[in-house]
Structures are given as structure tokens and as C-alpha cells.
Enzyme design. Structure first.
Site, PDB file in Angstrom:
ATOM      1  CG  ASP A   1      -2.161   0.910   0.978  1.00  0.00           C
ATOM      2  OD1 ASP A   1      -2.202   1.591  -0.064  1.00  0.00           O
ATOM      3  OD2 ASP A   1      -3.062   0.957   1.847  1.00  0.00           O
TER       4      ASP A   1
ATOM      5  CD  GLU B   1     -14.172  17.003  -5.935  1.00  0.00           C
ATOM      6  OE1 GLU B   1     -13.844  16.179  -6.806  1.00  0.00           O
ATOM      7  OE2 GLU B   1     -15.260  17.593  -5.940  1.00  0.00           O
TER       8      GLU B   1
END
Ligand code: BGC
Length: 708
Positions: free
Chosen positions: A255, A460
Site C-alpha cells: 500500500d 478533492e
């Protein structure tokens, strides 16, 4: 942005959550590296034009090996544009409908391939046991059986029958994160896990094993350590358990910056180079991204610290996946194909249906379904009433017109009604007190108020979100001024209902006590607002069930239904000790009655199955779906056991007055557990079967059998 990537320091890169810039390396140099065959894989390529361009560079390399491109398409290919976004996994789990989840995942595979990627970093089968953790929304909840079923459905939908019939419509699934990230100390992502092997094997491992059995070709290790061993250096996990016990035949990927973390956070490796060598030797096959890995591995082989066959094994599996995916024959995406697949009408239909089935009605004192002739003017307010919050984590805001918010959905569903929108802004962290106060006045002129509150997970707006990856909380109340908003609207005297759009369970006790109707919509995706509106106006009968327990407040954590008996021997001195809402709970607009359960046998020898059957009847006047649940308890055993464990469930549709005979078979493995020496055995004695509509005792009927 392009200049910042070159100037970034190693420390900044390691802290960067969303972008894999490499210090001192500009993207133009990356192009050269692809041509030189030094990069074999990318992640987060967001459209087919860029993917095709990168593949064309790979075609110039000596061996012309195509690139494998991965993306976090965990509820649709949501990071891309003009795509279908399904409810986040916690909502998918609430549907208790694995077939529909499989269908959504299959469609997701098409949309992933249409943007030039071939690998979806999902299913996330972490067992969620701490609501403070920001990633609860991307899990399937707290129960090993439910999480396993949903994980398997996702793997099947994404990979299809790829292994027998390679096709360019399938993608690789990636079961993640092994293991235990859903029970982090203090609720903080990446924090360590200290847990017994018994709990690992009973609670955390089963969904991974089930996904591996279903053919998941890739697996991602967890950020965290378990019992002192970081997952990325855990040979026992990767080699003994995953490959040895479970027979995993694919490849394991690290990861984000986690091999590096062995050096700079876990501090089990003195240098980053040593971290790379340790991880690969422990069983790691692919480095997610970051500089210096390649050089360290080459040096490791040259110096004899990494056996060459370990590298062959890793590379062989990655190459195999590229062959299976048909990339050597078709590395490129056809533009026309891409345009016809993204946001396809059939995908939109599935997304809407999954939203409908994922929404959970938590409270209804009779106000719902709304009668349009009674409520002419309805106030709609709250940060999530008309925002992209409903798309959830791992999704980007979508083009105008592709998302139906709650406000849009209400206007579409009840065109005769006047919906008055009191805008308090989408940003929960920056709510304006005066607009919150003004809500009382706005509500006064209306017959009803719908307040849509919850959390915001879209990455975002990384600094403004309240939930999602790396956005953990120290409490589980409504963040910002949302509680004040609900109370301000309620204070107007206008009947008020609350809709939650959120990625983690919220301890909304005041709302549950004071507001006549409460809906848990989770993050219901592109068409979530329509599904909410259809449920509010009774066009759809709610049927979702909670895939986890909702505590009242953080002091009750860890609160799961599948607990040990002594966990509730004593009560808290102040306040209530029970959960706010239990696992498996969810209301309908109709009523279901269960007949007394009957067993196929009252006594069985250990190793035999037993069947329980009963009839479910829709006693109301509307059609509805019921999620029928079957739990089991081993009444007395030589090590302590959970008070109840979900063993099976079924979603059934019943017309008014209709009855259905339901049968569940309890297999020997359902009765087995790990004894003191960690052998899996079945002990003689009484077992209690519980069947009903939720995990609450009052919703269950019991019957017992004896194992001899
Ligand atoms: C997450 C993974 C994800 C990866 C790539 C990590 O931060 O833990 O779940 O797949 O980023 O985006």
C-alpha cells in the site's frame, strides 16, 4: 503542479496522501523510463487518452510489455469523469443483496477498462470496528459473514470468469488491506493493532480467505502493524497464511508508501533499502509506487540477500495477469468503445436500484411515507441536501447533470410540491452561524422540513472533508453546526425529518429521540437523491438493514453485535449502555410476521448439518423486501464465544398477504470454533438458532439443537 513534483522533498512525498510525486523526478522523465522498460505499472490514470499514450510508450521498450494500470474503483470508477457512481460499500452492504453488488461490480469493470485501467483496488474487506475511523464507509461493515459475501460478490463481478475466458471486459480485483486496519487504536488510520490470533482467525481473516477462494488475483497489505509486526514485513501473513493455508495464487501489492514506512515510522528497518529487501523476502510482489525500489531489489539479488527465484515468482505472477487480461493483444482502448460504456443507461439503472436497496429507515413514527396532498410547501436544507457529498470517498465531483441530489430527487419525485431550498453551503467545516439560525424562520412558513446532514468525504476537498481516508474523528456526533441546524429547524414547530448522508455511523441520539423520522442513506452515489426522495414519498418501500452497530457516543466503542457475554455484565453509571441502533436493523412501510422456526433434527452427531425453516408473511398492504437473518450461538463451550453470529441471510420480496417458506442450512463449519490449542473443532452441547429481522433480541425467535 508539474513544477511542485520536482521540488518535493522525500518527507513531503511520504506525507502526500493523494499524489505519487517523486522527489527530483519530473513527469517528463517518467515518459523516458516507460520507454526504457523501467516502469511496468501505473495507478490513477484518469482517462483512456493518457492510458493509451502510456501504453504507446511501453510499446517502444525493448520487451514491449504492456503496462498494468490500477485505480481505486471501489463503488464505480469514481475517480474518473462521466462515470456511474454506486453507493459506497457500507451502503452496498446495507442492501444485503450480493447479486446486485456483483452486477454493479461487473459494470464497474467495464467502466474501468473503458478508461484504460485493468485493476480495481477493491474489495476493501476490512472489518469495521471503530466508527471514529474515517474509512468505515469503504468497508462492508462489522460482520465477517456479511463482509465475506459482499467481498466475494465484488471479486466475481470484477473478475468474472477471467481465468477461464480471458476478455478485455474484466479487471483484476484486489482484496485489501491485510489485516485489521478497521480496529485502529484511538480510531486513527494506520495505528497499530494488538489482537489475539483467535480474533484474527474468527473475525478478520474470513473475508480475505473467502475472497481468495473466489479467485481474487491480487491482495494488498495493510498500513498497520499487527502484534508488533508491520503487515508489509509479515512473512507469517503473506507466506504461511495467505499462500500456505489459503492457497493464494496471485500477487501481493504494497500500500501507499508502506514499505518505506518500515524504515521511517515502524522503524523495523534501518534503511529504506533494507525495508525493500525485507518486504520482498517476506512475500511482497509489487511496490505500489515510489523511487529506489528497483535499484534496491537489483542490489539485493546481486548481493545474495534476495533469492532470484523470489523475484521470478513475483514478476511471473504480474506478467501472468497481463496475459490473462489480454493486454499483449489489446493494450489500447478504442475511443468509441470508451464513450459508449461510461455512464451507460444500464449501469445507471443498477446504481439507482442499489441506492434504493441500501437506504435504511431507522425511525418512523408514522409521518412517512409523505402524503403529497398534505405537504404543499416543504423546506429542504442541510449541507448535504444539494451537494456531491453523496458520491462518497474515492469519487470525484461529476459533470453537471450526472448527479441527482436529494433536492433534485424531491423535485423530480413530487413535482406538485413546492420545495423551498434554504442553502447553508456544502462545507460542513465552515458553516455560517447566521444561516443556521435563519433556518428557524425559513421552516416557519413551511408544512414540513427535510434536513439533510452528515459528513463529507470527497478527497478533492482534502482539507475540508470530515470523513474518508485519513480523516478520523475523536467523536461521532454530527460535525460542524449541523446539530444546531437540526435543532433550529425543529424549534420552528414545523414537523421535521432528518436524512443522514455519511460515511461512518453517527451517534445521533438527540435526533433519534426527538425527530419523528430518520433515514440513513450512507453515501448513495450518483442517483442517491432520487432514491431518498422515492423512499420519502413511498414510491419505494425501504428495505436496507444496518451492516454495523450504531453506538450512541464514542464512550461505547467498541460496540458490535457479535460480542462476548461479559461485555454487558455491567451498565454505565450514567446514560444508556445499549446501542442506538443494532446490526441488521431497518424498518419498512409494511409489516412482516415470522412463524415459529422448525429444525430438521433436534440432535445431530458432530459433523452433520441441520436445517431450520419458517414462514415469513407480509401482513401489511404494500409490497416489500425483507432481509431474513439467521444467527447461531454455541451455548456452552470450553473457550468463550460470541453471544450471536450471523450465519446466513436472504433478501425476499413479498406482495401484500404473501407468505414464503425460508430455509437455512447450518453446516458443520458454522458450528466450529478454535479451541484452546487453536484447533478448529465442534464441541458437543446445545446450540441456539435465532431467526428474524435484525440482531435485536426482540426481533428474533429461537430454537435449539444438541450436538452429540
Ligand atoms: C489506500 C489504499 C489505496 C491506495 C491507492 C492508499 O492510501 O490505503 O486503499 O488503494 O492508497 O490509492
Amino acid at each position: 503542479m508539474r513544477s511542485s513534483e520536482k521540488n518535493m522533498t522525500i518527507e513531503e512525498m511520504q506525507k502526500s496522501h493523494a499524489r505519487g510525486f517523486y522527489p527530483g523526478l519530473h513527469s517528463s522523465q517518467v515518459e523516458k523510463m516507460v520507454e526504457q522498460g523501467l516502469i511496468g505499472s501505473f495507478l490513477h490514470v484518469l482517462d483512456y487518452q493518457e492510458a493509451n499514450y502510456l501504453q504507446s510508450l511501453a510499446q517502444k521498450s525493448r520487451l514491449q510489455i504492456p503496462l498494468l494500470i490500477g485505480i481505486d474503483a471501489i463503488h464505480g470508477n469514481g475517480l474518473c469523469q462521466n462515470v456511474t457512481i454506486y453507493p459506497t460499500p457500507i451502503g452496498q452492504a446495507s442492501s444485503f443483496n450480493p447479486e446486485l453488488v456483483e452486477e454493479a461490480s461487473c459494470q464497474t469493470a467495464y467502466e474501468v477498462r473503458a478508461t484504460g485501467a485493468h485493476w480495481a483496488f477493491t474489495p476493501n474487506v476490512d472489518i469495521a470496528r471503530d466508527p471514529r475511523w474515517g474509512r468505515v464507509g469503504e468497508t462492508f461493515g462489522e460482520d465477517p459473514v456479511l463482509v465475506s459475501r459482499m467481498g466475494v460478490a465484488t471479486v466475481k463481478g470484477l473478475q468474472g470468469d477471467m481465468w477461464n475466458h480471458p476478455r478485455d471486459t474484466f479487471v483484476l480485483a484486489c482484496v485489501k488491506h491485510l489485516v485489521g486496519g478497521g480496529q485502529p487504536v484511538n480510531g486513527l488510520n494506520i495505528a497499530p493493532l494488538d489482537v489475539s490470533e483467535r480474533t484474527l482467525r474468527e473475525i478478520f481473516f474470513p473475508p480475505f480467505q473467502a475472497a481468495v477462494d473466489a479467485g481474487a488475483f491480487t491482495l494488498m497489505m495493510a498500513h498497520n502493524e499487527t502484534n508488533g509486526i508491520p503487515a508489509h514485513a509479515d512473512q507469517w501473513l503473506m507466506e504461511d497464511v495467505v499462500r500456505g493455508e489459503w492457497g493464494f495464487e496471485g500477487f501481493i501489492v504494497s500500500d501507499w508508501m508502506d514499505i518505506e514506512r518500515l524504515h521511517n515510522e515502524h522503524r523495523t528497518a534501518e534503511t529504506i533499502e533494507e525495508a525493500f529487501v525485507t518486504s520482498v523476502n517476506a512475500g511482497m510482489d509489487m511496490h505500489m509506487h515510489g523511487p529506489h525500489f528497483f535499484e534496491a531489489i537489483v542490489e539485493g539479488v546481486r548481493s545474495g540477500r534476495i533469492p532470484e527465484k523470489r523475484v521470478d515468482q513475483a514478476v511471473g505472477k504480474i506478467l501472468e495477469s497481463k496475459f490473462r487480461l489480454g493486454l499483449f493483444e489489446h493494450p489500447y482502448v478504442e475511443p468509441a468503445v470508451s464513450d459508449s460504456i461510461l455512464f451507460h443507461a444500464e449501469h445507471r439503472r443498477t446504481a439507482l436500484e442499489l441506492s434504493r436497496q441500501s437506504i435504511v429507515l431507522l425511525k418512523n413514527d408514522g409521518i412517512l411515507p409523505l402524503d403529497p396532498s398534505r405537504y404543499r410547501n416543504i423546506l429542504v436544507t442541510g449541507p448535504n441536501a444539494h451537494s456531491h457529498a453523496q458520491l462518497g470517498d474515492w469519487a470525484a465531483s461529476q459533470p453537471e447533470g450526472n448527479t441527482i441530489t436529494v433536492l433534485d430527487g424531491l423535485r423530480k419525485t413530487a413535482p406538485q410540491t413546492n420545495f423551498v431550498f434554504h442553502d447553508v453551503g456544502w462545507n460542513i467545516r465552515k458553516m455560517d452561524e447566521s444561516r443556521v439560525k435563519a433556518a428557524t424562520a425559513a421552516a416557519r412558513g413551511c408544512d414540513l422540513a427535510i434536513v439533510v446532514v452528515g459528513e463529507y468525504s470527497l478527497r478533492e476537498h482534502w482539507m475540508d472533508k470530515t470523513c474518508g481516508e485519513n480523516t478520523d474523528r475523536s467523536d461521532i456526533h454530527l460535525p460542524g453546526l449541523q446539530q444546531q441546524l437540526v435543532e433550529a429547524v425543529y424549534a420552528s414547530g414545523t414537523p421535521t425529518i432528518v436524512v443522514l448522508i455519511n460515511g461512518r455511523p453517527l451517534g445521533v441520539q438527540w435526533i433519534a429521540e426527538n425527530i419523528p423520522a430518520l433515514i440513513e442513506a450512507w453515501e448513495p452515489g450518483s442517483f442517491g437523491g432520487q432514491a431518498v426522495a422515492e423512499i420519502l414519498f413511498g414510491e419505494v418501500n425501504p428495505s436496507g438493514k444496518l451492516p454495523l452497530t450504531i453506538p450512541r457516543h464514542v464512550g461505547q466503542i467498541q460496540m458490535t453485535y457479535n460480542r462476548k457475554n461479559t461485555l454487558s455484565s455491567f451498565q454505565y453509571a450514567f446514560g444508556e449502555s445499549t446501542p442506538l441502533y443494532e446490526f441488521g436493523y431497518g424498518l419498512s412501510y409494511t409489516d412482516f410476521a415470522y412463524s415459529a422456526p422448525e429444525l430438521s433434527r433436534q440432535e445431530i452427531p458432530a459433523g452433520d448439518p441441520v436445517t431450520v425453516k419458517f414462514t415469513v408473511t407480509n401482513c401489511g398492504d404494500r409490497a416489500g423486501d425483507q432481509v431474513v437473518q439467521c444467527y447461531l450461538r454455541d451455548d456452552y463451550s470450553s473457550v468463550t464465544r460470541l453471544i450471536k453470529e450471523l450465519k446466513d441471510f436472504r433478501r425476499i420480496t413479498l406482495q401484500p398477504g404473501e407468505s414464503r417458506l425460508v430455509e437455512f442450512t447450518l453446516n458443520p463449519d458454522d458450528m466450529a470454533f478454535y479451541d484452546r490449542s487453536m484447533n478448529r473443532i465442534i464441541e458437543p452441547g446445545i446450540f441456539t438458532v435465532m431467526i428474524g429481522s435484525s440482531s435485536r433480541d426482540q426481533d428474533l425467535q429461537t430454537v435449539s439443537f444438541r450436538v452429540n
